[in-house]
Motif scaffolding. Structure first.
Motif, short mmCIF file in Angstrom:
data_model
loop_
_atom_site.label_atom_id
_atom_site.label_comp_id
_atom_site.label_asym_id
_atom_site.label_seq_id
_atom_site.Cartn_x
_atom_site.Cartn_y
_atom_site.Cartn_z
N SER A 1 0.84 -1.20 0.00
CA SER A 1 0.00 0.00 0.00
C SER A 1 0.88 1.25 0.00
CB SER A 1 -0.89 0.01 1.23
OG SER A 1 -1.44 1.29 1.44
N PRO A 2 0.49 2.29 -0.76
CA PRO A 2 1.25 3.55 -0.71
C PRO A 2 1.09 4.29 0.61
CG PRO A 2 -0.71 3.80 -2.08
CD PRO A 2 -0.61 2.34 -1.74
N PHE A 3 0.06 3.92 1.40
CA PHE A 3 -0.21 4.60 2.67
C PHE A 3 0.40 3.89 3.87
CE2 PHE A 3 -3.87 5.34 -0.18
CZ PHE A 3 -3.67 6.70 -0.39
N GLU A 4 1.18 2.84 3.60
CA GLU A 4 1.81 2.10 4.69
C GLU A 4 2.76 3.02 5.48
OE1 GLU A 4 4.69 -1.85 5.18
OE2 GLU A 4 4.33 -0.96 3.22
N GLY A 5 2.68 2.94 6.80
CA GLY A 5 3.57 3.75 7.64
C GLY A 5 3.01 5.10 8.02
N TYR A 6 1.82 5.47 7.49
CA TYR A 6 1.21 6.75 7.86
C TYR A 6 0.28 6.55 9.06
CZ TYR A 6 3.00 8.66 3.49
OH TYR A 6 3.82 9.08 2.47
N PRO A 7 0.49 7.25 10.17
CA PRO A 7 -0.31 7.02 11.40
C PRO A 7 -1.81 7.21 11.20
CG PRO A 7 1.60 8.42 11.87
CD PRO A 7 1.53 8.28 10.38
N LEU A 8 -2.21 8.15 10.32
CA LEU A 8 -3.64 8.45 10.14
C LEU A 8 -4.43 7.26 9.63
CD1 LEU A 8 -3.57 12.07 8.64
CD2 LEU A 8 -4.46 11.38 10.88
N VAL A 9 -3.80 6.42 8.80
CA VAL A 9 -4.53 5.29 8.20
C VAL A 9 -4.05 3.95 8.73
CG1 VAL A 9 -5.08 6.54 6.07
CG2 VAL A 9 -2.95 5.25 6.22
N PHE B 1 -8.02 -0.43 6.02
CA PHE B 1 -7.83 -1.16 4.77
C PHE B 1 -6.89 -0.41 3.82
CE2 PHE B 1 -11.05 1.87 3.60
CZ PHE B 1 -10.87 2.09 2.24
N LEU B 2 -6.76 0.92 4.00
CA LEU B 2 -5.88 1.71 3.12
C LEU B 2 -4.42 1.35 3.31
CD1 LEU B 2 -7.49 5.27 3.33
CD2 LEU B 2 -7.39 3.78 1.32
N ALA B 3 -4.06 0.92 4.52
CA ALA B 3 -2.66 0.57 4.80
C ALA B 3 -2.37 -0.90 4.57
CB ALA B 3 -2.32 0.95 6.24
N ALA B 4 -3.41 -1.70 4.33
CA ALA B 4 -3.22 -3.15 4.18
C ALA B 4 -2.73 -3.50 2.78
CB ALA B 4 -4.54 -3.87 4.46
N PRO B 5 -1.71 -4.35 2.68
CA PRO B 5 -1.25 -4.79 1.35
C PRO B 5 -2.25 -5.75 0.73
CG PRO B 5 -0.08 -6.00 3.07
CD PRO B 5 -0.95 -4.99 3.76
N GLY B 6 -2.20 -5.90 -0.59
CA GLY B 6 -3.12 -6.83 -1.24
C GLY B 6 -3.07 -6.73 -2.75
N LEU B 7 -3.76 -7.65 -3.39
CA LEU B 7 -3.79 -7.71 -4.85
C LEU B 7 -4.36 -6.44 -5.47
CD1 LEU B 7 -3.49 -9.43 -7.49
CD2 LEU B 7 -5.80 -10.31 -7.04
N HIS B 8 -5.31 -5.79 -4.78
CA HIS B 8 -5.96 -4.61 -5.36
C HIS B 8 -4.96 -3.49 -5.65
CE1 HIS B 8 -5.96 -4.27 -0.98
NE2 HIS B 8 -6.08 -2.96 -1.09
#
Length: 352
Positions: free
Chosen positions: A273-281, A285-292
């Motif tokens: 995910s591009p939002f990985e490591g950001y405290p707000l998210v 689901f925005l921080a979770a990696p996955g096929l999408h």
């Protein structure tokens, strides 16, 4: 019923279950790639249509959604004409030789966390080897057709693939240096930490070289001199018709999807995910990696392929060769030296 199926499955020997699981995964990936190819052709016609203030296909099915199937059926019922003075065996085998690497490369690609059909440690080498193998189908098609136009197209394609294969290889050396592994899944994991930890930022020149070389490798506009209609009719597949031509068509679009997937994997964090490591998210689901996430990145790079075709005129053959040999290869070598210095002084995501 479910208990019976589970009981029967567990009663089978381990080797048989592993074989059937592997075959099922191969079949599933192949079907998905073929469907993606079908709708990529429709997307191309729609996107370029809107860029040129047209509507694009809108007659077969609702909003033209069944147009790819109409095209396939039309090609299937056409006669495959084999030229009288051609090498019949090689003429028929060439499309299959071109198609096979485009599908075989998917075996080592990590599609989501912990999943790859074959999670081998030499995945990058496997992909590089298959990328070079695809040229043989094109060369054989041009030679076996016994046509001057087809042979000219094949020679152009071979020279182009050799020139850009080297640049792509050097770009991947940078990725392997950064990740410290040839395993596709671990290359993705090495980019964890958010958008700026992905290798596009630290290896930006290598990313640009790799993606543009990928466009050239797939013989797409503006690098499509191998099938330049204004000069050599249709290039290496000028004598092909029916299902044989459809296989070359399928190969081109399957290679586009493959290059987009590899670019996303090597430089844009694959399924991260591009939002990985950001405290707000964090924790959402925005921080979770996955096929999408991988699918979204692939879609962006495929759009770039279509955008290039609608925007740029075809390069002259000498310009393409000069770009590959005199620009891209020196740029990759220089940036590999820069990366080595960054690595020595522990600057960048590989510092940890």
């Amino acid at each position: 019923m479910m208990d019976f199926v589970v009981g029967t499955w567990t009663a089978w020997p381990e080797w048989l279950r592993q074989t059937l699981t592997g075959l099922g995964q191969i079949l599933a990936v192949t079907i998905v790639v073929i469907l993606c190819v079908a709708y990529l052709t429709l997307a191309e016609r729609k996107v370029i249509g809107y860029m040129q203030v047209r509507i694009g296909p809108n007659r077969v099915g609702p909003k033209g959604l069944l147009q790819p199937f109409a095209d396939v059926i039309k090609l299937l019922i056409k006669e495959v004409v084999v030229p009288s003075r051609s090498n019949r065996f090689l003429f028929v085998v060439a499309p299959l030789l071109a198609l096979t690497p485009a599908f075989a490369a998917w075996a080592v690609i990590s599609l989501w966390p912990g999943f790859a059909i074959a999670d081998v440690d030499a995945g990058v080498l496997y992909v590089l080897a298959l990328a070079g193998f695809g040229a043989y189908g094109i060369i054989l098609a041009g030679w076996a057709s016994n046509s001057k136009y087809a042979f000219l197209g094949a020679m152009r394609s071979a020279a182009q693939i050799v020139a850009y294969e080297i640049a792509m290889g050097f770009a991947l050396v940078g990725v392997v240096m950064a990740a410290g592994t040839l395993n596709m899944g671990r290359i993705v994991e090495a980019q964890s930490g958010g958008f700026l930890s992905w290798y596009w930022f630290w290896l930006f020149p290598l990313f640009v070289v790799y993606f543009i070389s990928g466009v050239a490798e797939t013989n797409r506009a503006p690098f499509d001199v191998a099938e330049g209609e204004s000069e050599i009719v249709a290039g290496f597949h000028v004598e092909y018709s029916g299902i044989a031509f459809a296989l070359f068509f399928l190969t081109e679009y399957a290679n586009m999807i493959l290059v987009a997937t590899l670019t996303a994997t090597f430089f844009f964090g694959g399924w991260l995910s591009p939002f990985e490591g950001y405290p707000l998210v964090a924790g959402t689901f925005l921080a979770a990696p996955g096929l999408h996430w991988l699918v979204l990145k692939i879609a962006f790079f495929l759009f770039c392929f279509l955008w290039f075709r609608a925007t740029f005129p075809r390069y002259r053959y000498d310009q393409i060769m000069r770009l590959g040999w005199k620009v891209f290869i020196p740029v990759t070598l220089v940036w590999l030296c820069v990366e080595a210095v960054l690595w020595i002084y522990k600057i960048g995501p590989w510092a940890a």
